[in-house]
Every structure is written in structure tokens, then in C-alpha cells.
Design an enzyme around this catalytic site. Structure first.
Site, PDB file in Angstrom:
ATOM      1  N   GLY A   1     -11.291  28.162 -36.633  1.00 23.08           N
ATOM      2  CA  GLY A   1     -12.247  28.540 -37.674  1.00 23.08           C
ATOM      3  C   GLY A   1     -11.565  28.880 -38.988  1.00 23.08           C
ATOM      4  N   LEU A   2     -10.538  29.705 -38.885  1.00 24.24           N
ATOM      5  CA  LEU A   2      -9.828  30.140 -40.083  1.00 24.24           C
ATOM      6  C   LEU A   2      -9.195  28.942 -40.785  1.00 24.24           C
ATOM      7  CD1 LEU A   2      -9.308  32.806 -41.470  1.00 24.24           C
ATOM      8  CD2 LEU A   2      -7.161  32.986 -40.208  1.00 24.24           C
TER       9      LEU A   2
ATOM     10  N   ASP B   1     -14.116  34.134 -35.522  1.00 20.91           N
ATOM     11  CA  ASP B   1     -13.377  32.882 -35.691  1.00 20.91           C
ATOM     12  C   ASP B   1     -14.087  31.738 -34.973  1.00 20.91           C
ATOM     13  OD1 ASP B   1     -10.601  31.843 -36.745  1.00 20.91           O
ATOM     14  OD2 ASP B   1     -10.979  30.864 -34.817  1.00 20.91           O
TER      15      ASP B   1
ATOM     16  N   ASP C   1       0.811  -1.219   0.000  1.00 28.89           N
ATOM     17  CA  ASP C   1       0.000   0.000   0.000  1.00 28.89           C
ATOM     18  C   ASP C   1       0.845   1.270   0.000  1.00 28.89           C
ATOM     19  OD1 ASP C   1      -1.917  -1.918   0.169  1.00 28.89           O
ATOM     20  OD2 ASP C   1      -3.048  -1.006   1.795  1.00 28.89           O
TER      21      ASP C   1
END
Lengths: 514, 422
Positions: free
Chosen positions: A412-413, A277, A36
Site C-alpha cells: 500500500g505504502l 496499509d 515408468d
């Protein structure tokens, strides 16, 4: 028995460790076998902590089981007290020690140490990590916060920040951001806990006028206790996203009775999202999965602040299933409440999102399915502890989220240019990226994302593409071509078409088009 | 199963027992499942076991791993669930998804051992039920029984009874035991072939269907120092174990190969000829790093069981000075040849208390500390240079061609510290 490949949460004692490691002057004596001790590396490696977690493990072995493991626990606790001189101690058992029923709480009491010792009962076979963190924090608060006291009326009200822990997703920076935000609202911070607090600090919790619950998964039981015992109200809004931050400010204003003018800096997200954009983001299909706090916050941001379509929403935090289910219903969805990694994988594959917002596990699923992904929630990975200031909450948190979610997507562009140049001889899917120099051809990307292994059956009735249809398909930009192929094929299958023609391709486009 | 304790090279005052900071045997699944490509490891344990393997594996690297955990729940503990039925269900679900699995290991854990789930019987029953297509075996990787690499020992020992028997009339063969990277295994196979050893086999095998045969004419050469139980059960099948140092570094590799060559009567001339190119390459590669490590004081925390062979390599081939070498346990029988090669005056310690060992480490301020992942960053933050040891199990380090890489693993942290000016 539950078959598990990967787990979202560790056992409850890991939650206790997250609380203990976040604090200073607290020591955790854990009755546990040697294996552990792996848990230390979660903190030292993933979070890059420069200190060992303040945990002593008894590390009993098979040969001790017939003998006196209880005595071993007492020796370990006594030695830990002498060596570390903590202000307070928490004691408990991990899953194996729970079975041998040594009662660490009773044993520690018998040692009569001159500090508060708080016993934890964390049922390892029923509960998980976040529950363990919440229970530990609650026990500490209940044990140390004392009685209700008179609070003098102050010019600037005081709030405690509750919930940040070690190994939390951006907790370090959220604390800074929310502190800044509250101070700009005329509120002073009393105690921030567990992160950075000492047991002595917890005795001062009752001095504050109200509590800010940053992470309900960890802080809710403690906040409820403080409300009951100390008459302190607590905030219900988690300020992740622009809208939630605005609501949080209003909620704080309601609690303090002061105006809600924020004097701090506003987020850039609203304008970044309105600028042209971002038009291409409209209706992007997102799949959201994480802890409840971050999944709910992501759902609201996706819907209100980025105009995404939510096509999947889920959490592994069963404790908050109800809220998730309600939110999912608003999207006409059934919330996915599960900690079964395979089930989540299947749901993502079925939803075919444009973007996955998930944990490190979903990042791997998304990678395999070739879907962009951003990480929004624990379980964490070393990458989720960036060197830079990177909160999720408040105005800066919204900026960070905008960047983190949008970067995996095409800008976007870029999308526009790709459409424009798609017939260009130098711009095709086999061309390597121009910034890598020589016009070497990259390996053509596989178009069809491979389905998760084992879940697909070979489909005898796969429709056949006619040559002209195949040619037409090639005219579709390569980054959406795989999807177009899949959609057309399922469209054809659904209609029992054996052959795909140009007609079928456009029928399918019309069918799936929004 | 450990050899009786004899006083270490440099006597140390008896230390009182304290916390051990080591992984349990389940951790070895991380490399074993990569090695046996059609095996699946099903741990019968708790959420902690699942979390451990996931964390030790670093991140979730593999699309779908060939290991999983059947997590025990309250109803299993309360005896409300039929363990046999539950295991059947878990195994069926797994095998449905993974038709390629030919060998299923049920792996016992701390909780399964404490509540005494009989996985040996469960494996035998499942084995029968699943038919000839899938073998089902069991072993223990529990932390109350095994330490880290001991999990591999436990797994390989469970394979031994399954190995086909070879008659006493069979020609002599060599069985190399211990998981090695495939590339290393191939290098060794080529060297043995050049030495004229016609029949060389490896355990673990890469595929379940290719279990190497064993018999009285099998010579066993351990490639890893932590395989005491596997060696013992191989001996019960008549195999003869060859004593040798381990194939770490040029010298270790030569002595290791030599043990096999001698057993097979390879002439020293031929041995020289075959090993000369590899030895020369190893020497050149190691020499490149010697200036960085010569005279450096090295401190080992117990972790992989490779500490003693590594200390031998670092001191004899790189001129480093190991000051404390700790292992979770020390099997003096298997390590006899290694211990004989260790320099004078270092401190050996077996399963020490991590707190007092940290005190010693801080007092010594070694140039390089070899330790587990839980300690590395805290020690770095105190200004010590560390090498985290789990990498030594995930990286190919054995053999001539890897001797330079092995030296580089230790040199890199020192180089890094000397270059950084922040």
C-alpha cells in the site's frame, strides 16, 4: 484421444505412489515398463526425499511381451518381499501393463506371501492421480483397519488425521499445525495417515473417536468407509484460512461435545488485513485455480479475509465440480472445471486479474501475462517444499497465506509513493532499481502484455493514439499503464473509434473504474 | 540391433535380471524439440507419457512447448473411436495454433505399441492430407523398445529416408550426426572449415527445410555414441561411417576430428596447426580440475549411454579411476575405439539390476557416483557424492571449448562436499 500440453495430474498409479511413499513399511510392486521409473525423481528431486520411493517396477521390455510377463511380475514381487521385508504390499499395473492384463493381484496372491497383499485396480485410461491416491488409501484402510471395536470413553478424545501424502502441497507442515491445533482443543491424535504411518498403524484407525479429513481429494473414500464400518464421524471443514479454522474448531467441538475455546495462538491475518496499509487490497481482482480443496479455501479467504474480488474460480478436480460451481455462482461467475491448460490460460487472459492464485502452471501463465501470482495448490515444484515451516492450515497457515499472496503485489505504502513521485526525474520506468547501484537504465518494460501465442489475430482496426492522449497515458504510473492502454483500446474498439483522444482515455477510465 | 555380447573388460559373474532404472526414449524429446526449431513432437500415448516428459523437462519452462501428448482414452482402446480421425483432429488443432510448424513427428509409446497402433501408416496418411507445407514422420520412443537417448537414435533414423539423395558424382561431404548444442555445432563447423573440409552438414538440422543430402560420397561422423540405428540406415544409403571416439574432452575431440581429417586427406601438419589452439585451451581448462578428480574412484549407473566415453575422459585426462561403468546397453561396434582407451580393471555392466548394483555401489563407497535423478538424493543421503547424469545431455559438453566445463561438472559435487560444514 485428448490433446494435452501440460498435465495437472499424473496417472492414477502416481497417486498410489504418493500414498506408498508417504508410508513406512509398505512396498508397491508395479507392473510397468522401464520408462515408468521416471516417477522416482518426482519424490527424490521435487520433494528432496533422501530415500527412494518404496516401489519395485517389473520393467518389462518388448521382447518379454511375447513371453511370460506374468512370471516376471511374480519374480519381481517375490524379490521385493525378500529384499525389503515390508509389513504389507500393494500391487498393481501402470497404463501399459493394464493393456497386457496380467492380473497382478491374482499373481501376488498365488505367491502366498506371509504379509497382507492388497491389489489395486487403477484404470489408467479413465482416472487420474488424486483419484488413484484416494482409491489406494481407501483399499489400504479397508484392508487393514479391521472390525468395529468398543471404544472406551476417554478424558481426551482421539482423532485420526487422514489425507496427507508424499508430494502434497505443504502436507508435511499442515499435519504439524493441525496436530497442534487439535491438542490445544483437548484432542489427542491417534493415527496420521498415509504420511508417516505403517500398515500396522492402519490397524489402529478404529480406536479413534473421529476422523479429521485434511484433504478430501485423498481421504474422503477412506473416511466414508471408516464412518460406515467403525462408526467414526469425520470433519467436513478444511481449516485453511481464519474463518475456516474457526468453523473447524466449532465442528471439532461439536464432535467432542466440549467447549470451543481455542487456547492456541491466534492468526495475525485479521489485524494485518485491517491495518491501513492493506486498504489498497480492497477489490483487487483475483483469479483462483487449483485442486478443489485449495481453490475453495482460497475463494473464502479472498472474499472474507482480504476483501478481494474473485473474477475467476476453477479446479482441475472434476470430482468436486459441483461445490466449485456453487461458489462461483455467488460471484456471478461460471466455474472453470477443466484440466486443459490452454483453456485455463485463455480464461486468465480474458479475466485480466490483478493477482493469480494457482498452481505452478498458472504461475507460468501469469509470468507470461505479467500478472503477479502466488501458488496455492499442487501440482508441485521444488519451490513448494520450502525449508521453513510453512503450513496452509490453522492459524500459522493463515499467516503464511497472507504473506504469500500479498508479497507479489505492490504494498500500500509503495503504491502511494509511486503515485506521489511519478513525475520525479529519477523515478521512471526506464530507471533501474536503486538498490542495484549506478543509475543504469533498465530496458524499458514492454507495456502491453503479449497475448498467449497463437490465440491472437492481428487486429486491422487497432485504434490510433493521438499524440496528446499518448502523452497523457505516460502520466499514469508505469505499473498500471499497460492495463490502461489495453482498456482504452478495447473501449475504443467496442465503440468503433478509430482515434484515441485524451477524452477517450478518461471515458475509458470512467467506464472501467470501480 | 545391438552387437553380440562379448565378455566385458573385467569379467563379471552373470547377474540375474532385475529392475532397470532408466528413462524411456520419449525423454529425448526434451532436447530434440529445442534442436529442430520448427518441429513438433506429438506423442501418442497415455497420461503417464505426458507426465514423464513434463517431469523430465524439470518444470514447465517453455511458454508453449513444441511437444504434446495425444492421450489415449478408454474409447480409443475399446475401438469405439477411429484412431485416424482422432489423430487428424489432434494434429489439426496443433497446427492451427502453430503455423510455424513444418515437421510433425508422431511418436509411438508403450501403450500405442502394445495395442499396435500403426503410426507409420498414420504418418503417411497425415503427410498426404496436410500437403506440402508440413511433413509428417513417425518413430518410436516407447520404453519397451527404447532407452532414454535411444529415442534420439529412433528419431534421427526416421529422418534418414527423408534426406535428399546425392549422386555418386558429388564431391565428398561430411555429415556430423547427433544433436549438439548450436554453439558446439558452430565451433565444430569452424574447425572443419579451417581444416579445409568444404562441405560439412549436421543431422539433426536446425530447420525442417534444411535436410542435409546423403549419398555414397557422404562420410558419417557420429557425435553421440547412441546412434546405432541411424548409422545403420545411413549406411544403407551409401554413406560411410568413420570410426572414432566421441568428442568429449580434449583427447576425444582431437581423435574425433582426426577421423574426419584423415578421411578427407588433411595433412597432419595442417591438422596440428588448426587444432593446436583448441587443444591447448582444453588442456589448460581441464588441468584446473585435475587435482580435484585425480585418483577419485568413480561409479557409473546406467543412464545416458555416454558412460563409457565419460569414463575414458575422466580416467585419461583427469586421472580419475572408474570402478564400475554401466550402460543401459553397450553397442560394441560403435564404442570399439572408446573401449580400447578404457583403463584396465574396471567393471563394465550392461543393463544391470538396479538393486544389486546399488549393493555393489554401497560396498565400494566410490568418491563420486554418476547416476539418474531418482537415485542421486537417496545416495547423497547415504553420504555418497553424486553427479546426476541428465545434465550431461542438457549442457554443451562436447568439443575443446567445453572440455573444462565437462570436467567441472564432475568436480563440482566433490568441491561442494568438501566446502560444506553443515
Amino acid at each position: 484421444m485428448r490433446l494435452t500440453l501440460w498435465t495437472y495430474e499424473g496417472p492414477p498409479h502416481i497417486g498410489a505412489m504418493r500414498v506408498a511413499t508417504a508410508m513406512r513399511g509398505l512396498h508397491y510392486v508395479l507392473h510397468a515398463p522401464q520408462g515408468d521409473t521416471y516417477a522416482d525423481l518426482l519424490f527424490t528431486m521435487i520433494e528432496r526425499r533422501g530415500e527412494r520411493p518404496p516401489v519395485t517396477y517389473t520393467t518389462f521390455q518388448a521382447r518379454d511381451l511375447g513371453g511370460d510377463t506374468a512370471e516376471l511380475f511374480k519374480t519381481s514381487a517375490r524379490d521385493a518381499y525378500e529384499r525389503f521385508q515390508p509389513q504389507a504390499m500393494i500391487v498393481g499395473a501402470s497404463c501399459t501393463a493394464e493393456l497386457i492384463q496380467d492380473d497382478p493381484g491374482g499373481l501376488a496372491r498365488a505367491l502366498d506371501l506371509p504379509i497382507p497383499v492388497i491389489a489395486l485396480e487403477l484404470p489408467a485410461y479413465q482416472k487420474q492421480e488424486n483419484w488413484g491416491a484416494a482409491e489406494t488409501f481407501y483399499r489400504l484402510v479397508r484392508g487393514l483397519s479391521g472390525q468395529k471395536r468398543e471404544r472406551a470413553s476417554r478424558a481426551r478424545p482421539i482423532a485420526n488425521l487422514l489425507g496427507p501424502t508424499a508430494l502434497g502441497f505443504r502436507h508435511r507442515d499442515d499435519v504439524v499445525e493441525v496436530t497442534k491445533l487439535l491438542e490445544s482443543l483437548g484432542v489427542d491424535i491417534g493415527v496420521t495417515a498415509p504420511l508417516g504411518a505403517t500398515p500396522a498403524d492402519l490397524t489402529l484407525l478404529g480406536e479413534a473417536d473421529f476422523n479429521v479429513v485434511l484433504y478430501p481429494e485423498v481421504a474422503l473414500p477412506a473416511a466414508r468407509h471408516l464412518e460406515k464400518t467403525h462408526g467414526q464421524p469425520f470433519t467436513k471443514t478444511v481449516p485453511i484460512g481464519v474463518g475456516a479454522t474457526r468453523d473447524f474448531i466449532a465442528e471439532v467441538a461439536g464432535l467432542t461435545g466440549r467447549g470451543a475455546e481455542e487456547t492456541g495462538e491466534a492468526s495475525r491475518l485479521p489485524w494485518w488485513s485491517r491495518s491501513v496499509d492493506s486498504t489498497y487490497l480492497t477489490g483487487k481482482r483475483v483469479f483462483i485455480f487449483g485442486d478443489a480443496t485449495h481453490a475453495l479455501a482460497a475463494e473464502r479467504i479472498a472474499r472474507e479475509e482480504l476483501a478481494f474480488d474473485v473474477v475467476g474460480l476453477g479446479t482441475y478436480s472434476r470430482e468436486f465440480a459441483r461445490e466449485l460451481r456453487e461458489r462461483a455462482k455467488a460471484h456471478g461467475l461460471e466455474a472453470l472445471i477443466s484440466d486443459d491448460y490452454l483453456e485455463v490460460e485463455a480464461a486468465i487472459a480474458a479475466a485480466r486479474p490483478d493477482l493469480v492464485l494457482g498452481t505452478q502452471m498458472e504461475r507460468h501463465i501469469a509470468k507470461r501475462l505479467r500478472i503477479p501470482c502466488a501458488v496455492i495448490s499442487a501440482p508441485t515444484h521444488v519451490q513448494d517444499f520450502p525449508a521453513r515451516y510453512s503450513p496452509q492450515m490453522g492459524p500459522e497457515g493463515a499467516n503464511v497465506i497472507f504473506d504469500a499472496w500479498i508479497h507479489p503485489l505492490m504494498m500500500g505504502l509503495e503504491e502511494h509513493l509511486i503515485a506521489m513521485f511519478r513525475e520525479d526525474s529519477e523515478f521512471h520506468d526506464a530507471a533501474g532499481p536503486s538498490h542495484l547501484g549506478a543509475p543504469q537504465a533498465a530496458a524499458p518494460a514492454a507495456e502491453v502484455p503479449s497475448p498467449p501465442s497463437g490465440t491472437s489475430k492481428p487486429d486491422a482496426a487497432a485504434p490510433i493514439w493521438r499524440q496528446d492522449a499518448e502523452k497523457e497515458l505516460k502520466k499514469i504510473p508505469f505499473f498500471v499503464r499497460g492495463k490502461a492502454r489495453n482498456n482504452t483500446e478495447s473501449f475504443a474498439r467496442a465503440r468503433g473509434l478509430a482515434t484515441i483522444t485524451v477524452e477517450t482515455l478518461y471515458d475509458a477510465k470512467a467506464h472501467y473504474g470501480r | 540391433m545391438n552387437a553380440p555380447f562379448v565378455p566385458p573388460v573385467c569379467a563379471e559373474p552373470p547377474v540375474k535380471r532385475g529392475q532397470r532404472e532408466v528413462f524411456c526414449g520419449l525423454t529425448s524429446i526434451v532436447w530434440l524439440h529445442r534442436k529442430i526449431q520448427d518441429a513438433f513432437f506429438l506423442v501418442v500415448g497415455s497420461r503417464t507419457c505426458a507426465h514423464l516428459i513434463q517431469s523430465a523437462a524439470g518444470v514447465m519452462i517453455f511458454a508453449e512447448p513444441r511437444f504434446a501428448t495425444a492421450i489415449l482414452e478408454e474409447r480409443d482402446l475399446a475401438g469405439l473411436a477411429d484412431i485416424d480421425e482422432e489423430l487428424d483432429r489432434a494434429a489439426s488443432r496443433l497446427l492451427e495454433r502453430r503455423q510455424d510448424i513444418k515437421l510433425l513427428f508422431l511418436v509411438a509409446s508403450c501403450p500405442s505399441e502394445v495395442i499396435k497402433i500403426d503410426l507409420v501408416r498414420a504418418a503417411a496418411r497425415l503427410d498426404k492430407r496436410l500437403g506440402a507445407n508440413v511433413r509428417v514422420l513417425s518413430y518410436s520412443g516407447s520404453g519397451v523398445e527404447t532407452t532414454f537417448t535411444q529415442g534420439e537414435d529412433s528419431c534421427l533414423a526416421a529422418l534418414v529416408p527423408e534426406l535428399p539423395a546425392e549422386p555418386a558424382s558429388a564431391a565428398p561431404s561430411l555429415l556430423v550426426v547427433g544433436a549438439l548444442a548450436d554453439v558446439v555445432e558452430d565451433q565444430f563447423a569452424r574447425l572443419f572449415a579451417e581444416l579445409g573440409l568444404a562441405d560439412v552438414r549436421f543431422l539433426p538440422m536446425r530447420r525442417a527445410g534444411a535436410m542435409p543430402a546423403v549419398g555414397p560420397n557422404t562420410f558419417v561422423l557420429l557425435a553421440q555414441p547412441f546412434l546405432a540405428e541411424t548409422a545403420r540406415v545411413l549406411e544403407t544409403r551409401g554413406a560411410k561411417r568413420l570410426d572414432a571416439p566421441f568428442p568429449l574432452g580434449g583427447e576425444g575431440t582431437t581423435l574425433w576430428l582426426k577421423a574426419a581429417a584423415d578421411a578427407f586427406g588433411v595433412s597432419s601438419r595442417r591438422f596440428e596447426d588448426v587444432t593446436a589452439p583448441g587443444r591447448a585451451r582444453a588442456e589448460t581448462a581441464v588441468a584446473r580440475h585435475a587435482p580435484k578428480l585425480a585418483g577419485k574412484r568413480i561409479f557409473f549407473f546406467p543412464d545416458s549411454q555416454l558412460e563409457i566415453p565419460l569414463a575414458r575422459f575422466l580416467s585419461r585426462e583427469l586421472g580419475a579411476q572408474p570402478i564400475e561403468v554401466a550402460q543401459p546397453y553397450i553397442h560394441r561396434g560403435l564404442l570399439a575405439e572408446e573401449l580400447a582407451l578404457l583403463p584396465e580393471g574396471l567393471r563394465l555392466s550392461e543393463g544391470p539390476d538396479v538393486e544389486t548394483q546399488l549393493d555393489r555401489c554401497r560396498a565400494e563407497r566410490p568418491d563420486l557416483t554418476v547416476c539418474g535423478l531418482g537415485l542421486a538424493n537417496p545416495l547423497e543421503a547415504e553420504g555418497l557424492t553424486t553427479k546426476w547424469s541428465i545434465e550431461l545431455l542438457f549442457t554443451p559438453i562436447q568439443g575443446y571449448e567445453q572440455a573444462g566445463d565437462l570436467a567441472e561438472l564432475f568436480a563440482r559435487p566433490l568441491v561442494r562436499r568438501s566446502r560444506l560444514e553443515v
